[in-house]
Design a protein around this motif. Structure first.
Motif, PDB file in Angstrom:
ATOM      1  N   GLY A 172      52.603  33.122  47.607  1.00 11.39           N
ATOM      2  CA  GLY A 172      52.377  32.153  46.532  1.00 11.39           C
ATOM      3  C   GLY A 172      52.840  32.682  45.178  1.00 11.39           C
ATOM      4  N   ARG A 197      50.635  21.543  41.335  1.00  9.10           N
ATOM      5  CA  ARG A 197      50.942  22.291  42.560  1.00  9.10           C
ATOM      6  C   ARG A 197      52.098  21.685  43.341  1.00  9.10           C
ATOM      7  N   ASP A 211      54.450  22.679  47.126  1.00  7.58           N
ATOM      8  CA  ASP A 211      54.447  23.520  48.330  1.00  7.58           C
ATOM      9  C   ASP A 211      55.886  23.955  48.638  1.00  7.58           C
ATOM     10  N   ASP A 250      57.018  25.587  51.890  1.00  5.39           N
ATOM     11  CA  ASP A 250      57.389  25.939  53.272  1.00  5.39           C
ATOM     12  C   ASP A 250      58.189  24.849  53.982  1.00  5.39           C
ATOM     13  N   HIS A 294      59.501  19.692  50.915  1.00  5.03           N
ATOM     14  CA  HIS A 294      58.855  20.683  50.047  1.00  5.03           C
ATOM     15  C   HIS A 294      59.884  21.376  49.146  1.00  5.03           C
ATOM     16  N   THR A 318      59.200  21.617  45.208  1.00 10.12           N
ATOM     17  CA  THR A 318      59.383  22.859  44.449  1.00 10.12           C
ATOM     18  C   THR A 318      60.346  22.630  43.284  1.00 10.12           C
ATOM     19  N   GLN A 375      52.685  26.973  46.280  1.00  6.63           N
ATOM     20  CA  GLN A 375      51.899  27.518  47.393  1.00  6.63           C
ATOM     21  C   GLN A 375      52.715  27.600  48.681  1.00  6.63           C
ATOM     22  N   GLU A 407      51.976  25.005  53.720  1.00  3.32           N
ATOM     23  CA  GLU A 407      51.202  23.748  53.781  1.00  3.32           C
ATOM     24  C   GLU A 407      51.164  23.203  55.200  1.00  3.32           C
ATOM     25  N   ALA A 458      47.002  26.683  50.956  1.00  2.00           N
ATOM     26  CA  ALA A 458      46.135  26.399  49.806  1.00  2.00           C
ATOM     27  C   ALA A 458      44.824  27.159  49.959  1.00  2.00           C
ATOM     28  N   GLU A 518      46.653  16.956  54.597  1.00  2.00           N
ATOM     29  CA  GLU A 518      47.372  17.688  53.558  1.00  2.00           C
ATOM     30  C   GLU A 518      46.437  18.775  53.046  1.00  2.00           C
TER      31      GLU A 518
END
Ligand SMILES: [Zn+2]
Ligand SMILES: [Zn+2]
Length: 396
Positions: free
Chosen positions: A63, A80, A82, A84, A109, A113, A138, A141, A147, A337
């Motif tokens: 993270g 936030r 994610d 991945d 994601h 990002t 993060q 997910e 998270a 989620e």
């Protein structure tokens, strides 16, 4: 065919759009799975540092948290994204398609990002807010609870937030429109493994065996009564037996059978009820046949609760910017989620941004042909900026 129209965005964000799309494509071409997002985290941390954020790494393994301060207020929020990807072989045929065999950004994601990075860049350059913004990137997910891992590693102790916000793209919804559903907006997601232990034997002499296939079959059928007979009719519950494994040979009664279930609910009391009834039914149905059921019920993601005040705030941010037509009415979705873990600790809201329809962003997430719609990047980033600036509006 005409090129699709540009979606609304702040001019200063639009000015860097090509570069941010390039970043999105780089992340897309180099997907990384849960807790392995090292190159992605390097790229994110490098950008944040370059643009003037304080950067903290290593929470939840990979993270990254970027922090921006302006003014004198101690008010603080978390935004936030994610990072991945998924274990899917990409078939989109896009020039920026995955270069890694069997891995792809099939949930967008990469886009999440890039949208938060674009917002970070703008907020860092302008600092037209009074307070603190934590930009949270993060890991993991997709099923691995990144998270929760960040929270377990002390995220809120290091970065206390008075509210937290998240955003996911929504395929088959008009591009750049926002959806904010107040209350329980996404389902909890649990897994249950039921192992039925019988007594194996010769298929021609069932009287000497305890057949776990018959017992497990009765369990599957009895499980169907939970939603119809136990869950109140105006509530929602889902019990799906996704796997049933037993035996090999036609003339052998196996010793064990295994069922694997996914279980979804929108209210804590329904979730408790489902767990209790699945356990009772499995154990007692097995007992009727002289077998024994071992129930391994794993609570995975909680239901995602959008706090009403913060949800209304997000809607107002969109309304003041795009008018009523910027918002789409929608219903809760039965997917889950892990941003839900943050919203268990801190009030906030998780919105969807329409990814487009048909050829223009309509392919469903987790499909091998999916791609995040680049037209939404600046719009999503502008939402983040407007939200942060509205929440941390300078007083007086
Ligand atoms: Zn996903
Ligand atoms: Zn996703």
């Amino acid at each position: 065919m005409n090129a699709p129209l540009q979606l609304p965005a702040l001019d200063e964000i639009r000015a860097h759009e090509a570069e941010m799309i390039d970043i999105r494509h780089r992340i897309h071409a180099n997907p990384e799975l849960a807790f392995e997002e090292r190159a992605t985290a390097d790229l994110v941390a490098d950008c944040l540092q370059r643009w003037g954020c304080e950067v903290h790494r290593g929470l939840g393994v990979t993270g990254v948290v970027g922090t921006l301060r302006a003014g004198t207020s101690t008010r603080r929020i978390g935004l936030r994204a994610d990072m991945d990807a998924l274990p899917i072989q990409e078939t989109s045929g896009k020039p920026w398609a995955s270069q890694v065999l069997g891995k792809m950004h099939a949930c967008g994601h990469d886009g999440h990002t890039a949208m938060l990075l674009a917002a970070a860049r703008h907020l860092a350059a302008t600092r037209r807010f009074d307070g603190i913004v934590h930009l949270v990137f993060q890991p993991a997910e997709e099923g691995y609870g990144g998270a929760k891992r960040m929270l377990d590693d002390g995220f809120l102790e290091l970065f206390p937030c008075e509210a937290m916000f998240g955003m996911h793209n929504g395929p088959a919804k008009p591009a750049g429109k926002f959806i904010a559903v107040p209350g329980y907006a996404m389902a909890s997601s649990d897994t249950c493994i039921i192992r039925v232990h019988g007594n194996g034997g010769h298929g021609a002499m069932p009287q000497h065996a305890v057949d776990p296939v018959v017992a497990a079959s009765a369990i599957v059928m009895a499980l169907q009564t939970i939603v119809s007979r136990n869950v109140p009719p105006l509530q929602t519950g889902i019990v799906t037996v996704g796997a049933f494994h037993a035996g090999e040979a036609p003339n052998v009664i196996p010793g064990t059978a295994e069922l694997r279930l996914t279980v979804r609910a929108f209210k804590p009391e329904v979730r408790d009820l489902l767990q209790q009834r699945i356990t009772e039914i499995a154990q007692q149905q097995a007992a009727v046949f002289g077998a024994r059921a071992e129930v391994d019920y794993q609570r995975r993601y909680p239901m995602l609760y959008n706090h009403p005040k913060e949800t209304a705030f997000c809607e107002q941010v969109v309304r003041e910017w795009l008018g009523d037509e910027g918002l789409l009415a929608d219903e809760p979705v039965t997917g889950s989620e892990d941003f839900a873990f943050f919203l268990e600790k801190v009030p906030g809201c998780y919105v969807f941004i329409g990814n487009g329809e048909g050829e223009d962003g309509g392919c469903m997430v987790h499909n091998a042909g999916y791609d995040f719609n680049d037209r939404c990047l600046s719009t999503g980033a502008s939402y983040w900026v407007r939200l942060a600036e509205a929440w941390l509006k300078p007083r007086g």
